[in-house]
Write an enzyme that holds these catalytic residues in place. Structure first.
Site, mmCIF file in Angstrom:
data_model
loop_
_atom_site.group_PDB
_atom_site.id
_atom_site.type_symbol
_atom_site.label_atom_id
_atom_site.label_comp_id
_atom_site.label_asym_id
_atom_site.label_seq_id
_atom_site.Cartn_x
_atom_site.Cartn_y
_atom_site.Cartn_z
ATOM 1 N N ASN A 141 18.593 -8.583 -1.161
ATOM 2 C CA ASN A 141 17.567 -7.630 -1.162
ATOM 3 C C ASN A 141 16.289 -8.307 -1.581
ATOM 4 O O ASN A 141 16.033 -9.225 -2.046
ATOM 5 C CB ASN A 141 17.995 -6.477 -1.944
ATOM 6 C CG ASN A 141 19.127 -5.797 -1.557
ATOM 7 O OD1 ASN A 141 19.057 -5.375 -0.286
ATOM 8 N ND2 ASN A 141 20.224 -5.334 -2.337
ATOM 9 N N CYS A 142 15.308 -7.442 -1.244
ATOM 10 C CA CYS A 142 13.758 -8.013 -1.223
ATOM 11 C C CYS A 142 13.451 -8.214 -2.676
ATOM 12 O O CYS A 142 14.138 -7.727 -3.782
ATOM 13 C CB CYS A 142 12.945 -6.783 -1.025
ATOM 14 S SG CYS A 142 11.071 -7.177 -1.169
ATOM 15 N N PRO A 143 12.928 -9.308 -3.403
ATOM 16 C CA PRO A 143 12.360 -10.124 -2.486
ATOM 17 C C PRO A 143 12.925 -11.433 -2.105
ATOM 18 O O PRO A 143 12.387 -12.454 -1.489
ATOM 19 C CB PRO A 143 11.101 -10.597 -3.447
ATOM 20 C CG PRO A 143 12.048 -10.760 -4.571
ATOM 21 C CD PRO A 143 12.907 -9.444 -4.692
#
Length: 79
Positions: free
Chosen positions: A15-17
């Protein structure tokens, strides 16, 4: 569409980042003009990866979505 690639970055499950951080490192190691395929499952990559390419001057050759998996082909800018 199939593109012959020089490297693949598999960021599935991240998941981000993390996907963009990994992308930054992978592109840095790629030869100028090289083609990188990115595989991701985080929907935010639909926003983040195109912006990454514009900001750093790389070409987003193509992007696709297949059943929750996001595919990107990125050509590294020439030095």
């Amino acid at each position: 569409m199939t593109h012959p690639v020089d490297a693949i970055l598999d960021a599935t499950g991240l998941n981000c980042p993390e996907p963009v951080m990994m992308l930054h490192n992978k592109v840095r190691d790629l030869a100028p003009g090289g083609l990188l395929k990115v595989i991701a499952t985080d929907p935010s990559t639909r926003r983040d990866i195109p912006k990454f390419c514009v900001f750093l001057g790389h070409e987003l050759v193509e992007q696709q979505e297949e059943a929750g998996t996001y595919l990107y082909w990125i050509r590294k800018k020439a030095d």
